[in-house]
Design a protein around this motif. Structure first.
Motif, short mmCIF file in Angstrom:
data_model
loop_
_atom_site.label_atom_id
_atom_site.label_comp_id
_atom_site.label_asym_id
_atom_site.label_seq_id
_atom_site.Cartn_x
_atom_site.Cartn_y
_atom_site.Cartn_z
N PRO A 1 0.82 -1.22 0.00
CA PRO A 1 0.00 0.00 0.00
C PRO A 1 0.85 1.26 0.00
N CYS A 2 0.29 2.36 -0.51
CA CYS A 2 0.92 3.67 -0.35
C CYS A 2 -0.12 4.64 0.20
N ARG A 3 0.36 5.65 0.91
CA ARG A 3 -0.55 6.55 1.63
C ARG A 3 -1.52 7.26 0.70
N ASP A 4 -2.78 7.19 1.04
CA ASP A 4 -3.87 7.84 0.28
C ASP A 4 -3.89 7.37 -1.18
N GLY A 5 -3.22 6.30 -1.49
CA GLY A 5 -3.17 5.81 -2.87
C GLY A 5 -2.44 6.76 -3.80
N LEU A 6 -1.70 7.71 -3.21
CA LEU A 6 -1.12 8.79 -4.03
C LEU A 6 0.22 8.37 -4.64
N SER A 7 0.36 8.61 -5.94
CA SER A 7 1.60 8.30 -6.65
C SER A 7 1.72 9.26 -7.83
N HIS A 8 2.87 9.25 -8.52
CA HIS A 8 3.17 10.27 -9.52
C HIS A 8 2.99 11.64 -8.86
N ASN A 9 3.47 11.72 -7.65
CA ASN A 9 3.32 12.92 -6.83
C ASN A 9 4.47 12.88 -5.82
N GLU A 10 5.05 14.05 -5.56
CA GLU A 10 6.19 14.08 -4.63
C GLU A 10 5.84 13.58 -3.23
N ALA A 11 4.55 13.65 -2.88
CA ALA A 11 4.14 13.26 -1.52
C ALA A 11 3.95 11.75 -1.37
N GLU A 12 4.18 10.99 -2.45
CA GLU A 12 4.04 9.53 -2.37
C GLU A 12 4.79 8.99 -1.14
N TYR A 13 4.12 8.11 -0.39
CA TYR A 13 4.74 7.61 0.85
C TYR A 13 4.34 6.16 1.11
N VAL A 14 5.32 5.38 1.52
CA VAL A 14 5.07 3.98 1.89
C VAL A 14 5.60 3.80 3.31
N LYS A 15 4.80 3.19 4.17
CA LYS A 15 5.25 2.95 5.55
C LYS A 15 6.49 2.05 5.52
N PRO A 16 7.47 2.34 6.38
CA PRO A 16 8.68 1.50 6.38
C PRO A 16 8.37 0.01 6.52
N GLU A 17 7.41 -0.32 7.39
CA GLU A 17 7.12 -1.75 7.60
C GLU A 17 6.52 -2.39 6.34
N HIS A 18 5.87 -1.59 5.52
CA HIS A 18 5.33 -2.15 4.27
C HIS A 18 6.43 -2.35 3.22
N SER A 19 7.39 -1.42 3.21
CA SER A 19 8.52 -1.60 2.29
C SER A 19 9.27 -2.89 2.64
#
Ligand code: GLV
Ligand code: MN
Ligand code: MN
Length: 415
Positions: free
Chosen positions: A379-397
């Motif tokens: 998963p990535c936060r808020d489903g946001l991608s192709h955006n600088e704010a894209e974020y993945v929780k460390p535990e998910h990585s």
């Protein structure tokens, strides 16, 4: 067997941070477009990490980068794991990098644990997955699957006027330590870890997506020509303004495609107007269309609709429209055998998962044409991608990398 092999989470997270520094943007994202100096730096860094571990490094004429850890049988085709290192112009730090660096982490973890695989395992970083600096996307994997670079790509230019061919040559020369190999070598399978780039895993609080396939994509370039003329003196009946035709066509398409079908996607991401003067009616308007749908005939129908609407709106205003298809990726289905390996890994780890379809295209789509291929999503936060704010929780990585490791072992018959 091999129940105890664990990826080194801190090492992976450190690498993600480190690579996010290459082409870093002020808002925390990355601008590391394909074959740019930043992309070359990222490739060089990965090649150096590989050399430090004693892994062999290769590249092909599309500048796809391969890092090889030998297996028991040197003669059999390698199994590939990877993704891409290039980014969108204002992209996130996980799109592509997570899959590539996790794949490298898998190689290192196996090396640390002194585990030999039956065939060589290779990390791959495909060239120009994003398709924003040079069109189309997934160039590296497409050429790999076709074992050829289409002749028309040699004329492809970036928005800053650079020829693809020149940028490829410069990128290859910048990495002389990577031995050249033929484009499209035989491989025994391909697994790719990626962020979902949509909201469903996060919404349902499920950490792993087992990706069964990818919806289809078509890219179109629409050009509407009219007549450039004086803004102040040209009365309405004399105007042949292609921007009016373009905006009317866009309104019709926006109003009919997605509102009538929740599976359909329409995006107009690039528009240019010529001569782009405040007091001249434009003579030419060009815009891109990104169409997606999981159903191939429906995707074809949507392309036809774009053509008809653009031509009709243009003709009413005395303009002309041409619609050129620049990219066609039919929907892909992944390998049941590899999906079973991913399911096996997820069950062993005791994490929840769900089967899903990818809304984004990926290099795995082209690999699926020449070998067994499948993908894993986190998963990535808020489903946001192709955006600088894209974020993945460390535990998910870290979990994604662990699932990649275990799925690879399962695919190789080692667990
Ligand atoms: C990949 O970047 C896509 O646009 O789906
Ligand atoms: Mn990607
Ligand atoms: Mn992307």
């Amino acid at each position: 067997m091999n129940a105890s092999v664990k990826v080194n989470g801190d090492r992976l997270l450190g690498r993600l941070e480190n690579f996010a520094g290459i082409g870093a943007t002020p808002a925390g994202g990355v601008n590391r477009q394909a074959l740019s100096p930043e992309d070359r730096l990222a490739r060089a860094k990965l090649a150096q990490l590989a050399a430090d571990r004693g892994f062999a490094v290769f590249q092909d004429s599309m500048a796809n980068l391969f890092i090889r850890r030998e297996g028991k049988s040197a003669g059999r085709p390698p199994f590939l794991i990877g993704s891409h290192l290039d980014s969108q112009p204002m992209g996130g730090r996980y799109d592509g990098a997570l899959g590539t660096l996790s794949a490298f982490e898998v190689l290192e973890s196996l090396d640390d644990a002194d585990i030999q695989t039956p065939v060589a395992l290779e990390v791959v970083a495909w060239t120009n997955e994003e398709g924003s600096r040079f069109s189309p996307g997934a160039m590296g994997s497409m050429a790999f699957a076709n074992r050829a670079i289409p002749a028309e790509w040699h004329h492809a230019r970036s928005p800053d006027g650079k020829l693809l061919q020149d940028e490829l040559t410069a990128t290859l020369i910048a990495l002389p330590q990577a031995a050249m190999r033929p484009l499209g070598i035989p491989v025994s399978g391909y697994l790719e870890l990626h962020i979902e780039q949509g909201p469903s895993l996060e919404r349902e609080n499920i950490p792993i997506g087992v990706v069964h396939g990818i919806q289809g994509t078509r890219w179109l370039e629409v050009v509407i020509t009219g007549q450039t003329a004086h803004a102040g003196t040209t009365q309405l009946s004399f105007r042949r303004d292609p921007l009016v035709a373009a905006t009317e066509a866009m309104q019709t398409l926006y109003g009919s495609i997605m509102p009538n079908d929740e599976q359909a996607r329409l995006t107009i991401g690039r528009i240019s107007v010529e001569p782009a003067s405040i007091n001249a009616i434009p003579g030419k308007v060009s815009f891109s269309v990104d169409l997606r749908h999981p159903n191939a005939p429906e995707l074809a129908r949507l392309e036809e609709l774009v053509r008809t609407v653009c031509q009709e709106k243009a003709s009413v205003l005395g303009c002309e429209a041409t619609v050129r298809r620049t990219f066609d990726m039919p929907p892909a289905q992944f390998s049941p055998t590899l999906l079973a390996a991913v399911e096996h890994a997820v069950t062993r780890l005791g994490v929840s998962s769900k089967p899903m379809l990818s809304g984004a295209f990926h290099d795995a789509l082209f690999l699926a044409r020449v070998t067994e291929a499948a993908m894993i999503f986190v998963p990535c936060r808020d489903g946001l991608s192709h955006n600088e704010a894209e974020y993945v929780k460390p535990e998910h990585s870290v979990l994604g990398a662990q699932v990649l490791l275990e799925s690879t072992l399962a695919a190789l018959g080692m667990s």
